[in-house]
Write an enzyme that holds these catalytic residues in place. Sequence first.
Site, PDB file in Angstrom:
ATOM      1  N   ASN A 153       0.792  -1.230   0.000  1.00 24.31           N
ATOM      2  CA  ASN A 153       0.000   0.000   0.000  1.00 24.31           C
ATOM      3  C   ASN A 153       0.827   1.284   0.000  1.00 24.31           C
ATOM      4  OD1 ASN A 153       0.786  -0.633   2.596  1.00 24.31           O
ATOM      5  ND2 ASN A 153      -1.120   0.029   3.550  1.00 24.31           N
ATOM      6  N   GLU A 250       4.700  -4.907  11.782  1.00 27.01           N
ATOM      7  CA  GLU A 250       3.652  -3.910  11.528  1.00 27.01           C
ATOM      8  C   GLU A 250       2.560  -4.612  10.745  1.00 27.01           C
ATOM      9  OE1 GLU A 250       3.295  -0.972  12.623  1.00 27.01           O
ATOM     10  OE2 GLU A 250       5.275  -0.473  13.387  1.00 27.01           O
ATOM     11  N   CYS A 284      -3.513   0.282   6.815  1.00 25.68           N
ATOM     12  CA  CYS A 284      -3.582  -0.689   7.912  1.00 25.68           C
ATOM     13  C   CYS A 284      -4.304  -0.155   9.139  1.00 25.68           C
ATOM     14  CB  CYS A 284      -2.174  -1.103   8.293  1.00 25.68           C
ATOM     15  SG  CYS A 284      -1.124   0.321   8.622  1.00 25.68           S
ATOM     16  N   GLU A 458       7.577   1.779  14.797  1.00 27.72           N
ATOM     17  CA  GLU A 458       8.332   2.474  13.759  1.00 27.72           C
ATOM     18  C   GLU A 458       8.278   3.971  14.064  1.00 27.72           C
ATOM     19  OE1 GLU A 458       6.789   0.758   9.942  1.00 27.72           O
ATOM     20  OE2 GLU A 458       8.760  -0.206   9.995  1.00 27.72           O
TER      21      GLU A 458
END
Length: 484
Positions: A153, A250, A284, A458
Amino acid sequence: MRNAQPTASHFINGAYVEDTEGALIECVYPATGKVIATLHEATPSIVDQALSAAKAGQKIWAAMTGTERGRILRRAADIMRERNRELSELETLDTGKPLQETLVADATSGADALEYFGGLAATLTGEHIQLGQDWVYTIREPLGVCVGIGAWNYPTQIACWKGAPALACGNSMVFKPSETTPLCALKVAEILHEAGLPAGVYNVIQGRGAVGASLVTDPRVAKVSLTGSVPTGRKVYAAAAERMKHVTMELGGKSPLIVFDDADIDNAVSGAILGNFYSSGQVCSNGTRVFVQKGIKQAFLARLKERLSGAVMGDPMDEATNFGPMVSADQMNIVLGYINKGTEEGATLVAGGKMADREGYFVEPTVFADVTDDMTIAREEIFGPVMAVFDFDTEEEVMARANDTEFGLAAGVFTNDLTRAHRVVAGFEAGTCYINTYNLAPVEAPFGGTKASGVGRENSKEAINHYSEVKTVYVAMTPVEAQF
Ligand code: NAD
């Protein structure tokens, strides 16, 4: 093809590399369904070359000072910004996301990460701990060779969000983009080397899951950072755990977005649109479970329906387009399957619900109301433009329902009651929470999930802890006192 097109499948040891023995990967432009590039998967020989280059490059890179490393990362950030349009066009070709989005969200966000971690590189230190006359000092060391594995994505952003902190800490990286969007990470590698990165420090190789798996199990690799689905995360985490490697995961989500009846309805509708239809829902952290307090349900749905008429579906290269296609025919079919399930299981279709009548993989922005917690569209990640609206009565009830999921990536609340806002976010079982906004992810703020949505963070200074480790050195100033 445009000028920005990479010239070969892989980027290893500072140069483009091809090996036509590798299985074909066709890169399809989602707005037309046409093949725009043909690449090859990494063969075992390519995987080996990339890891050997990374192993050698890491030593040279780690021997440089933080200031020198940071300067190169910041120079790469400047180059990315100068080439924003060219890189954005490539991102649009790779993913189908509208240029209106990619011009502001992809190379720019990648550049932010390079600039931010470039700035931190010279500040990374250990500490001094005095123990009477003796003392301890710690050394913050890189982990070694890190592997990055990306989802489709945000191909540029993911390549930078993993690469920038890894490199700032003195690691090297082998990055494997998603096989669906193989192009953009190659440009990140090209630009880093143009900025002065030593050969071998950032390498990109192509491939499907098996290539990713072969990277995870290689003994030369110290750490794996994956952005992908929960099922892939379970496999990669297990393979890494067996070999005691560091991980960042993630993964997916099914995040709640709660709208209380005292909220500014227009603002809440904006949050729900941003949190469900940006990148055609392929985000997400999307707030796909929208809980609306009963008193404002009709007003919320009415305003939402009005606002959906502002969706402009069209050629993603046209900057007026604000709603693009799904990334692939497969993803389109998955999303249409969920829409059918929503209708079959009794949710009320308020808007959208079908493919758009045009070429490419477009699905209309879709809203279901009267969704109940046991429906498939309430429980599974769809990863497409499908918003589920639920009713609720009380705060206590909605909190229990919001947290009743295996996922824990993000969560949001819209309310004008200050204490309630903070009480609600304190109760959320989620890594990234929002009050009166949704889905912002600046590089300065930690980003990541709890529960099945992931491990580690992150962005921000937090990421440094996931790309370095601390060595403890005890220094004795007096003779050793042995027991005999
Ligand atoms: P995916 O899990 O199918 O694939 C992700 C990557 O893993 C791909 O590069 C794939 O080739 C690789 N892979 C697959 N099997 C592997 C294996 N056994 N070993 C090593 N690598 C393997 O995910 P996707 O469909 O590309 O992306 C969508 C998913 O990613 C969604 O679930 C979404 O929520 C998640 N996502 C999460 C974040 C986040 O930051 N939390 C961001 C974007 C996307």
